[in-house]
Design a protein around this motif. Structure first.
Motif, PDB file in Angstrom:
ATOM      1  N   GLU A 508       1.056  -1.680   0.009  1.00 48.39           N
ATOM      2  CA  GLU A 508       0.080   0.038   0.123  1.00 48.39           C
ATOM      3  C   GLU A 508       0.561   1.054  -0.162  1.00 48.39           C
ATOM      4  O   GLU A 508       0.333   2.334  -0.270  1.00 48.39           O
ATOM      5  CB  GLU A 508      -0.879  -0.059   1.453  1.00 48.39           C
ATOM      6  N   LYS A 510       3.726   1.568  -2.194  1.00 51.04           N
ATOM      7  CA  LYS A 510       4.423   1.649  -2.973  1.00 51.04           C
ATOM      8  C   LYS A 510       3.884   2.793  -3.825  1.00 51.04           C
ATOM      9  O   LYS A 510       4.683   3.744  -4.628  1.00 51.04           O
ATOM     10  CB  LYS A 510       3.892   0.056  -4.265  1.00 51.04           C
ATOM     11  N   VAL A 511       2.555   3.401  -3.903  1.00 57.55           N
ATOM     12  CA  VAL A 511       1.961   4.267  -4.189  1.00 57.55           C
ATOM     13  C   VAL A 511       1.880   5.555  -4.277  1.00 57.55           C
ATOM     14  O   VAL A 511       2.990   5.862  -5.251  1.00 57.55           O
ATOM     15  CB  VAL A 511       0.594   3.868  -4.871  1.00 57.55           C
ATOM     16  N   GLN A 512       2.507   5.487  -3.022  1.00 63.51           N
ATOM     17  CA  GLN A 512       3.245   6.930  -2.308  1.00 63.51           C
ATOM     18  C   GLN A 512       4.329   7.346  -3.083  1.00 63.51           C
ATOM     19  O   GLN A 512       4.662   8.112  -3.225  1.00 63.51           O
ATOM     20  CB  GLN A 512       2.552   6.863  -1.043  1.00 63.51           C
ATOM     21  N   LEU A 514       6.277   6.102  -5.504  1.00 58.84           N
ATOM     22  CA  LEU A 514       6.273   6.220  -6.399  1.00 58.84           C
ATOM     23  C   LEU A 514       5.611   7.181  -7.010  1.00 58.84           C
ATOM     24  O   LEU A 514       6.235   8.518  -7.767  1.00 58.84           O
ATOM     25  CB  LEU A 514       5.338   4.956  -7.720  1.00 58.84           C
ATOM     26  N   LYS A 515       4.555   8.141  -6.534  1.00 62.58           N
ATOM     27  CA  LYS A 515       4.032   9.317  -6.849  1.00 62.58           C
ATOM     28  C   LYS A 515       5.182  10.442  -6.503  1.00 62.58           C
ATOM     29  O   LYS A 515       5.749  11.242  -6.804  1.00 62.58           O
ATOM     30  CB  LYS A 515       3.591   9.760  -5.380  1.00 62.58           C
ATOM     31  N   MET A 526       7.050   2.014 -14.276  1.00 60.52           N
ATOM     32  CA  MET A 526       7.054   0.950 -12.988  1.00 60.52           C
ATOM     33  C   MET A 526       7.807  -0.145 -13.686  1.00 60.52           C
ATOM     34  O   MET A 526       6.138  -0.731 -14.319  1.00 60.52           O
ATOM     35  CB  MET A 526       5.915   1.118 -12.122  1.00 60.52           C
ATOM     36  N   ASP A 533       0.884  -5.597  -7.187  1.00 62.14           N
ATOM     37  CA  ASP A 533       1.636  -4.083  -8.072  1.00 62.14           C
ATOM     38  C   ASP A 533       0.686  -3.793  -8.598  1.00 62.14           C
ATOM     39  O   ASP A 533       1.190  -2.080  -9.970  1.00 62.14           O
ATOM     40  CB  ASP A 533       2.723  -3.862  -8.822  1.00 62.14           C
ATOM     41  N   PRO A 535      -1.797  -1.121  -8.261  1.00 65.52           N
ATOM     42  CA  PRO A 535      -1.979   0.231  -7.852  1.00 65.52           C
ATOM     43  C   PRO A 535      -0.891   0.812  -9.136  1.00 65.52           C
ATOM     44  O   PRO A 535      -0.992   2.233  -9.160  1.00 65.52           O
ATOM     45  CB  PRO A 535      -2.248   0.345  -6.457  1.00 65.52           C
ATOM     46  N   ALA A 536       0.338   0.782  -8.663  1.00 59.24           N
ATOM     47  CA  ALA A 536       2.058   0.616  -8.906  1.00 59.24           C
ATOM     48  C   ALA A 536       1.243   1.310 -10.086  1.00 59.24           C
ATOM     49  O   ALA A 536       1.960   1.917 -10.820  1.00 59.24           O
ATOM     50  CB  ALA A 536       2.506   0.671  -8.447  1.00 59.24           C
ATOM     51  N   THR A 539      -0.458   3.955 -11.607  1.00 58.84           N
ATOM     52  CA  THR A 539      -0.193   5.372 -11.005  1.00 58.84           C
ATOM     53  C   THR A 539       1.598   5.768 -12.017  1.00 58.84           C
ATOM     54  O   THR A 539       0.722   7.306 -12.153  1.00 58.84           O
ATOM     55  CB  THR A 539       0.260   5.155 -10.394  1.00 58.84           C
ATOM     56  N   GLY A 543       2.947   1.735 -16.981  1.00 57.18           N
ATOM     57  CA  GLY A 543       3.681  -0.095 -16.505  1.00 57.18           C
ATOM     58  C   GLY A 543       3.767  -0.801 -17.615  1.00 57.18           C
ATOM     59  O   GLY A 543       3.181  -1.235 -18.223  1.00 57.18           O
TER      60      GLY A 543
END
Length: 634
Positions: A508, A510-512, A514-515, A526, A533, A535-536, A539, A543
Motif C-alpha cells: 500500500e 508503493k503508490v506513495q 512512486l508519486k 513501474m 503491483d 495500483p503502482a 499510477t 506500467g
C-alpha cells in the motif's frame, strides 16, 4: 469471429494493393499512348486518353477523399490532389495533370503496401490460430470439430506437430511445447499432467489429452491478437495532432491558392495562364501528404517490432511515453528476482555429520509445502540426498517445524523458535555474515543445541544486472521498491547495480513512493508482476508487467513482457527512442521539402511535373524511413 473478420480484412487489404497498383500502371500506359498520339497531331484523341488516365488512375484516391470528406465534414489531402488535377486540365495542362494522377496513384499503392507490411505480425499470429480440434468421445474415438463449437470442459486430443487449439490443462501425457507464439521464446518447454496450455502454441513431441478451461473467444492467444490490433488502431498523441492539423492546413492551402489565382496577376504582372498554373503547382507542392505520413507507418512498424519480440505495447501513446522515462521503479520479488528462494549455504556443527544432518532436515521439510521447505528439499536432492523417512511434524505458522526423529525432538525455524540469539550461533561469525548478505537463515536444533544453519536467498534473475546496466547507459535511473528489511534490500540493490532502493515498503506504500519519485524525476516507469503491483502500475507514467503470458498482466499494464526477460525493457525503450527520432526526421524533412517547393514555385523555378515528383517522392521516402522500425533495434 474476431479472427475470421480480421483475416478477411487482411485479404481485402492485399487485393486493394494489387488493384491500386494495376490502376496506376494502366494510367501510366494511357498517358504514354496519349503523349504519342499528341505528337502525331491528333489532339482530341490524345485528350481522350488523358481523361481515361485521369479516371482509372485517380478513381481510388478520389473515392477515398470524397468518402472521408463526407464522413469528417472537412477536406483532406486527397481532395487537394483531385482539385490540382482538375485545375491542370482546365488550363490545358492535360499531360501534367495526368502525370500528377499517375504518380499520386503509384504513391498511394506503395503507401497501402508499406502500411500492410507493418501489419505482418498480426497476420502471422492469425495464421497460428487453429480453426478445428480433435474432440475426444466417450468411447475413446476422436472427431474433428470447429473450435467455435467447443465449450469449457471439453476433452481434446492434440497430436505431435499440431497447434494447441484452446487454452486448457493436460489431463494425460507429456510433451514439449513451442511457446514462441506467446512469449517469443524459441526454446521448447516440457509440459506434463496438470500443466497449463495456451492456444496457438505448438505441440512438438508427444500426443496429449487436454481439458478446455476457457471459451475459444477468451483465450490468451486471442487476447494478444486483440491487443496488437488495438495498439495498431490507437493513434499516438503526435499522430492525433497531425490529423487535427491536417484539416486546418488544407483550408489554409485552399485559401492561399485562391489568393494566388489573382494576386500575382495584379502585383507582379503575371499573365493569367501563368498565375493560374502557379496556383495549381502551389496546390500540389503545399499538400501535407508527407507530413501526414510521417508518424503512423513508423508507429505501426514499432508496434510490430515489439510484438515480434514478445513486447506488447497497448498503443502509440504508451510507446511514445517509454522514450521519455527518466527513472524506472522495480518490484523485487518475481521481478528483479526469480521469486523462488534457493539454498546458498549449509553450515553444520563441528561434531555433526553433514550428510546425515541434511538427510534428517530434508525428511522433515519434505512434509511442508512452504517455499523455504521446498527449496531445502531441492537442495538436498541436488546433493544426492533423498528423504526416505516421513517423520510426524507439527507446523507452527510463522515460526517453523517441530518433529521427532529417533525419539529426539528436532526444531527447524527462525531464531526465536529455536531459542537463540542470531549473533551467538557458531563462533566463526558465519551466520552474521549470512544476514549481512541479505540472506534468510533457517536453524536446525537437536537436543545438544544448534546443529545446522541453512542460508537461503531469492536470487536475481540472470539478466537483471545487464538490464539495469543497459538502462543506465540510456540515462534511466533504476530504483527498487521492496518490503524486505534494510540489509536484504541493500544486498540485492548492490548485486543488481541499482541506483537506489526503498526497503520495508509495503504494497500500500508503493503508490506513495512512486508519486514521490514522479515528483522528483517527472516520467517514471513501474515494473511489477501485474497482480499485487497493479495500483503502482496504474499510477506510473508507463506500467510494465512481467507477465510470462498471464491474463492479469494483459489487463493491468501499458506494456507487457510476454516472457519474464528484463532485457526486453531497455530494448522497448530503444524502440521508443528510435521511433521518436525517425518521426522527428520525417517531420523536419517533409516540412523542409514543402517549404523549398513553395518558394521555388513562387520564383517560377519548379514546374508541375517536378513539383509532383518532389511532393510524392518525399511522401514515399518518409514512409520507407518509418518502416526502418521493422528492423531489430541495436
Amino acid at each position: 469471429m474476431t479472427t475470421h473478420v480480421s483475416e478477411e480484412k487482411q485479404v481485402a487489404a492485399g487485393w486493394t494493393v494489387h488493384l491500386e497498383l494495376i490502376a496506376a500502371i494502366l494510367s501510366g500506359i494511357l498517358i504514354l499512348i496519349a503523349w504519342l498520339i499528341g505528337k502525331g497531331g491528333t489532339e482530341t484523341l490524345s485528350i481522350t486518353f488523358y481523361i481515361l488516365a485521369f479516371l482509372i488512375g485517380g478513381f481510388a484516391k478520389a473515392k477515398e477523399g470524397i468518402e472521408e470528406t463526407i464522413a469528417d465534414k472537412q477536406l483532406n489531402v486527397e481532395m487537394l490532389m483531385v482539385f490540382a488535377a482538375i485545375g491542370s486540365a482546365i488550363i490545358g495542362y492535360w499531360a501534367e495533370g495526368a502525370i500528377l494522377i499517375f504518380i499520386f496513384a503509384i504513391s498511394g499503392a506503395l503507401e497501402t503496401y508499406t502500411l500492410n507490411k507493418s501489419h505482418k505480425e498480426i497476420s502471422a499470429l492469425m495464421e497460428m490460430q487453429p480453426e478445428v480440434a480433435w474432440l475426444l468421445q466417450e468411447d475413446g474415438s476422436t472427431v474433428s470439430v470447429s473450435i467455435s463449437s467447443l465449450s469449457v470442459g471439453a476433452k481434446l486430443v492434440v497430436k505431435p506437430g499440431e497447434r494447441i487449439p484452446v487454452d486448457g490443462v493436460i489431463i494425460q501425457g507429456t510433451t514439449s511445447i513451442d511457446m514462441s507464439a506467446i512469449n517469443g521464446e524459441s526454446v521448447p518447454v516440457t509440459k506434463e499432467q496438470h500443466d497449463e496450455l495456451f492456444a496457438g502454441t505448438m505441440n512438438i513431441s508427444g500426443a496429449i489429452q487436454m481439458e478446455m478451461t476457457k471459451p475459444s473467444t477468451d483465450t490468451l492467444f486471442q487476447k494478444i491478437i486483440t491487443l496488437v490490433q488495438n495498439a495498431q488502431d490507437e493513434t499516438s498523441p503526435s499522430q492525433q495532432f497531425i490529423e487535427k492539423f491536417e484539416g486546418t492546413y488544407v483550408k489554409i492551402v485552399l485559401f492561399t491558392v485562391f489568393i494566388m489565382m489573382f494576386l500575382p496577376h495584379f502585383v507582379f504582372d503575371w499573365d493569367w495562364t501563368t498565375t493560374f498554373y502557379r496556383a495549381i503547382v502551389l496546390l500540389v507542392v503545399a499538400s501535407p501528404c508527407a507530413l501526414v505520413a510521417s508518424i503512423m507507418p513508423a508507429t505501426l512498424a514499432a508496434v510490430s517490432n515489439g510484438a515480434k519480440r514478445g513486447i506488447l505495447f497497448k498503443g502509440g501513446v504508451h510507446l511514445e511515453e517509454l522514450g521519455s522515462l527518466k527513472a524506472i521503479a522495480f518490484d523485487k520479488t518475481g521481478t528483479l528476482t526469480t521469486g523462488k528462494p534457493v539454498v546458498t549455504d549449509f553450515h553444520v556443527r563441528e561434531d555433526a555429520d553433514s550428510d546425515k544432518t541434511l538427510a534428517i532436515l530434508s525428511s522433515i521439510e519434505a512434509q511442508s509445502n512452504h517455499p523455504l521447505a521446498m527449496a531445502i528439499v531441492a537442495y538436498a536432492e541436488e546433493q544426492g540426498i533423498f528423504a526416505r523417512e516421513s517423520p510426524q511434524i507439527e507446523d507452527v505458522p510463522g515460526y517453523g517445524l517441530r518433529a521427532t526423529v529417533d525419539n529426539e525432538e528436532i526444531l527447524i525455524g527462525n531464531p526465536r523458535f529455536v531459542g537463540i540469539e542470531e549473533t551467538t550461533v557458531f563462533s566463526d561469525g558465519i551466520v552474521q555474515r549470512f544476514f549481512v548478505e541479505g540472506k534468510t537463515v533457517v536453524f536446525m536444533k537437536d537436543t545438544k543445541g544448534i546443529v545446522a544453519a541453512i542460508a537461503l536467498k531469492d536470487t536475481l534473475r540472470p539478466e537483471a544486472v545487464s538490464a539495469i546496466k543497459d538502462l543506465s547507459n540510456l540515462g534511466i535511473r533504476s530504483i527498487m521498491l521492496t518490503g524486505d528489511n534494510e540489509q536484504t534490500a541493500s544486498a540485492i540493490a548492490t548485486e543488481a547495480g541499482l541506483d537506489r532502493y526503498v526497503s520495508e515498503c509495503l504494497p500500500e506504500m508503493k503508490v506513495q513512493r512512486l508519486k514521490e519519485l514522479m515528483s522528483e524525476y517527472g516520467s517514471v516507469g513501474m515494473v511489477g508482476d501485474g497482480i499485487n503491483d497493479a495500483p503502482a502500475l496504474a499510477t506510473a507514467t508507463s506500467g510494465i508487467a512481467m507477465g510470462d503470458g498471464t491474463d492479469v498482466a494483459l489487463e493491468t499494464a501499458d506494456v507487457i513482457l510476454m516472457k519474464n526477460d528484463l532485457t526486453r525493457i531497455p530494448y522497448a525503450v530503444k524502440v521508443s527512442k528510435k521511433m521518436q527520432r525517425i518521426v522527428k526526421q520525417n517531420i523536419f524533412f517533409s516540412v523542409t521539402v514543402i517549404a523549398i517547393l513553395i518558394i521555388s514555385n513562387f520564383m517560377q523555378v519548379v514546374d508541375l511535373p517536378l513539383g509532383v515528383i518532389g511532393h510524392e517522392g518525399s511522401t514515399i521516402l518518409v514512409i520507407l524511413n518509418g518502416l526502418r522500425m521493422l528492423n531489430r533495434v541495436n
